[in-house]
Design an enzyme around this catalytic site. Structure first.
Site, PDB file in Angstrom:
ATOM      1  N   SER A  34     -23.967  24.403  -2.501  1.00 41.37           N
ATOM      2  CA  SER A  34     -24.855  24.916  -1.450  1.00 41.37           C
ATOM      3  C   SER A  34     -25.992  23.924  -1.211  1.00 41.37           C
ATOM      4  O   SER A  34     -26.548  23.377  -2.170  1.00 41.37           O
ATOM      5  CB  SER A  34     -25.480  26.250  -1.882  1.00 41.37           C
ATOM      6  OG  SER A  34     -24.489  27.207  -2.137  1.00 41.37           O
ATOM      7  N   ASN A  62     -25.598  31.568  -3.889  1.00 44.55           N
ATOM      8  CA  ASN A  62     -25.506  30.172  -3.475  1.00 44.55           C
ATOM      9  C   ASN A  62     -24.850  29.389  -4.597  1.00 44.55           C
ATOM     10  O   ASN A  62     -25.498  28.968  -5.561  1.00 44.55           O
ATOM     11  CB  ASN A  62     -26.900  29.616  -3.159  1.00 44.55           C
ATOM     12  CG  ASN A  62     -27.487  30.298  -1.944  1.00 44.55           C
ATOM     13  OD1 ASN A  62     -27.071  30.031  -0.818  1.00 44.55           O
ATOM     14  ND2 ASN A  62     -28.414  31.224  -2.181  1.00 44.55           N
ATOM     15  N   GLU A  63     -23.543  29.251  -4.473  1.00 43.47           N
ATOM     16  CA  GLU A  63     -22.747  28.618  -5.522  1.00 43.47           C
ATOM     17  C   GLU A  63     -22.909  27.094  -5.472  1.00 43.47           C
ATOM     18  O   GLU A  63     -23.459  26.563  -4.495  1.00 43.47           O
ATOM     19  CB  GLU A  63     -21.274  29.000  -5.343  1.00 43.47           C
ATOM     20  CG  GLU A  63     -20.985  30.493  -5.449  1.00 43.47           C
ATOM     21  CD  GLU A  63     -21.106  31.048  -6.880  1.00 43.47           C
ATOM     22  OE1 GLU A  63     -21.652  30.354  -7.760  1.00 43.47           O
ATOM     23  OE2 GLU A  63     -20.664  32.192  -7.108  1.00 43.47           O
ATOM     24  N   PRO A  64     -22.431  26.384  -6.515  1.00 43.61           N
ATOM     25  CA  PRO A  64     -22.503  24.920  -6.509  1.00 43.61           C
ATOM     26  C   PRO A  64     -22.002  24.353  -5.182  1.00 43.61           C
ATOM     27  O   PRO A  64     -20.997  24.820  -4.653  1.00 43.61           O
ATOM     28  CB  PRO A  64     -21.581  24.525  -7.668  1.00 43.61           C
ATOM     29  CG  PRO A  64     -21.681  25.683  -8.613  1.00 43.61           C
ATOM     30  CD  PRO A  64     -21.832  26.902  -7.759  1.00 43.61           C
TER      31      PRO A  64
END
Ligand code: F6R
Length: 636
Positions: free
Chosen positions: A172, A168-170
């Site tokens: 998300s 869950n990257e920035p």
């Protein structure tokens, strides 16, 4: 705010007043991993005792390896059974076949599932092989399967340098479900080593969403090493923001963060302890606080006022060691004394105010370099001075560094070798054949690895020759722990340490320089340093060691903090050019990029870092140099 924080006593709560997540810090990752494994084992046993299933959410990557190792040990030695365990892994690259060495399916079997008695049908890992039009249904089913299993009892997490949990990257959202995502460029750069280059890293992954992770009844996030310190600080002390998805955990009622000392180093209670408790002011802490204040106020040391100290929580220091004028002078002089153009000591000079002793002169100096170019990158200017000032400089290259050599470089050298008569009994034809069929990310044949090692040795010899280090002072230890052919390294064995002991006893150095940082993304520096520490322990009773000092340089990834530095060696513009030329002798490494950067090669970063350090000293009000290399003394 997580539950356990409120259970702490008042003193501890004040110390942790900036922390919004319950955090435990351990001496090292090994001890911490064992604690986590023990909790998992207790839970498995407790559930088993009640005839229930234990549902675990699992992570991959370097962080949980020690936890899995300990669980496997408990299974083998203590009869811990996984028969009642159901697992859900966080993520998998996409697309990704299961049998690929970098697949998370492969990782989980290699580190855990193949060694314990978990029924295969209880294992769930997102499938990197399904077609894109089936991904949505797959994710839906994955979430249903978690729900059908009764939800996750204990979820373990690592944290990426982007602040991701799972993938869950920035950006998300807190309710994001299990889905197909695009990886952040920093995540791709961090994975590049595993895949040999950035181009081979899959751009996508299937990941459990933040909204899938959050209902877990308990969450443990672990992080090890300096390279995680900055993001760990944001996750624990920063506001909840979608640019750092790990901050969502602040809204989970039962999350614990488990860190080693290095990963915890930027938290307020460690970096600036005077802000949260009464401290014992010694010289080092006074220096640290004063430099911190300079950086905060963007002021040179000698311009700090009583007001500046008082307004920034340093009133206690001023009362005990002030006024500001005295503290300023003290810290200014400390820094001034640490700067020297004579890293091997200045013969016939008063050395009471210098970082190194004047005698013996000349000194035997032994530089340990984890990989074949670390010496020049980190301390080329200092090596040059040591040689020019008449010391006997020896260099020991600890590992072969062969995995960092691209196939194309081998082909270039092959062309060259084919045109000369003798060539180390290398089967050139075989190398041609295996390189022609090699797939990206595949492990090299030993013959290719050997040739890659020779390439790096030739380059290191060339750099040493350029700085006038005699041929017979160079040794290549080719420490065996490194020779796995992959980024993952074996553990240190006796043979690794014996090779260091041999070189130490051969040289009997008066000065040792070694990479003392723990930031290296692949753990090579950490292991190389551990091996030196172990070797020094073995030689502790040797006579020569009583007259030996150890200086640590930092790897390319990060520089020492000025507040911790014991010796700063200025590098003039001419010397910096020479350093760059020495680095360039490592031509196979010239295009290697700094992790996470698209346009900064490592060599350029190393030079710029030295320049930036000089600017930082200048800002503190010290003399203005072109560049500076930094060292911390390791007290034997
Ligand atoms: C792995 C995962 C990632 C990693 C994170 C840290 O399943 O989901 O979030 O936990 O990238 O990776 P390491 O532990 O290799 O530093």
């Amino acid at each position: 705010m997580t539950g356990q924080l409120e259970n702490l006593d008042v003193k501890e709560r004040i110390e942790r007043k900036f922390e919004k997540l319950f955090t435990n810090v351990y001496e090292n990752a090994e001890i911490a991993s064992k604690k986590i494994a023990a909790e998992i084992a207790d839970l498995i046993r407790e559930k088993n005792g009640k005839g229930k299933k234990c549902v675990l959410g699992l992570a991959t990557g370097s962080s949980p390896i020690g936890v899995y190792r300990e669980l496997v040990r408990m299974h083998r030695e203590e009869g811990l059974s996984f028969k009642n365990v159901i697992t859900f892994n966080l993520d998998e690259y996409y697309p990704m076949p299961k049998d690929h060495v970098q697949s998370y399916w492969y990782f989980m079997h290699e580190h855990l599932f193949d060694h314990v008695d978990i029924p295969e049908e209880n294992v769930h890992i997102p499938d990197g092989t399904i077609s894109e039009n089936k991904v949505y249904d797959f994710c839906q089913d994955y979430e249903m399967a978690i729900r059908d299993a009764g939800g996750i009892d204990l979820q373990i997490l690592g944290i990426g340098r982007t602040g991701h949990i799972g993938f869950n990257e920035p950006g998300s959202g807190i309710n994001s479900p299990t889905r197909l995502v695009t990886l952040d460029s920093l995540t791709i750069a961090d994975a590049a080593g595993d895949f040999y280059s950035e181009e081979n890293v899959p751009r996508k992954a299937i990941t459990m969403g933040v909204g899938t992770i959050m209902p877990s009844r308990r969450i443990i996030l672990m992080a090890w090493g300096e390279k995680k310190a900055a993001i760990v600080k944001k996750a624990i002390e920063g506001p909840v923001v979608d640019s750092v998805p790990a901050t969502y955990l602040q809204q989970h009622p039962n999350t614990e963060i488990v860190l080693d000392k290095e990963a915890a180093a930027d938290l307020v209670r460690f970096r600036t302890p005077w802000l949260v408790r009464e401290v014992q002011w010694d010289d080092k802490l006074i220096r640290r606080a004063t430099i911190w204040l300079c950086e905060k106020l963007d002021k040179p040391i000698l311009k700090l006022t009583n007001r500046d100290y008082n307004d920034n929580s340093l009133g206690d220091m001023v009362v005990k060691h002030g006024p500001a004028y005295d503290i300023n002078l003290k810290v200014f002089n400390m820094l001034q004394k640490s700067i020297t153009g004579w890293p091997g000591g200045k013969p016939n000079a008063d050395d009471s105010q210098r970082p190194e002793r004047a005698f013996p002169y000349p000194k035997r100096v032994l530089v340990f370099s984890p990989r074949p170019d670390d010496d020049m990158l980190a301390m080329g200017g200092t090596i040059n001075r040591l040689v020019e000032q008449g010391h006997d400089v020896y260099v020991a290259y600890q590992t072969s560094g062969n995995i960092a050599v691209a196939d194309d470089v081998v082909l270039r050298f092959l062309y060259f070798s084919e045109n000369i008569a003798e060539n180390h009994n290398i089967d050139l034809e075989k190398i041609h054949k295996v390189l022609a069929i090699k797939k990206p990310g595949e492990i090299d044949f030993p013959e290719v690895r050997n040739l890659k090692a020779l390439i790096r040795e030739a380059e290191a010899r060339s750099a040493c020759r350029f700085l006038n280090i005699p041929e017979e002072h160079i040794s290549f230890l080719r420490m065996p722990f490194y020779e796995t052919g992959t980024i993952k390294k074996a553990s240190l064995k006796e043979e690794d340490i014996n090779r260091i002991v041999e070189v130490l006893r051969g040289v009997k150095p008066h000065q040792i320089y070694a990479a003392g940082d723990l930031t290296d993304p692949h753990g090579t520096h950490r292991k190389c340093f551990d091996a030196i520490v172990k070797a020094l322990h073995i030689v502790r009773k040797d006579d020569w060691l009583a007259d030996c000092r150890v200086w640590l340089y930092h790897g390319t990834w990060k520089e020492w903090h000025i507040a911790d530095v014991d010796m700063a060696v200025p590098v003039s513009p001419e010397e910096l050019k020479k350093k760059r030329a020495a680095i360039f002798r490592h031509s196979s490494q010239k295009e290697v990029m700094f992790p996470g950067s698209e346009d900064m090669e490592i060599w350029r970063y190393a030079i710029e870092r030295n320049r930036d350090t000089a600017k930082d000293y200048d800002k503190l009000g010290m003399a203005e140099y072109e560049a500076i290399e930094l060292f911390v003394e390791y007290v034997l």
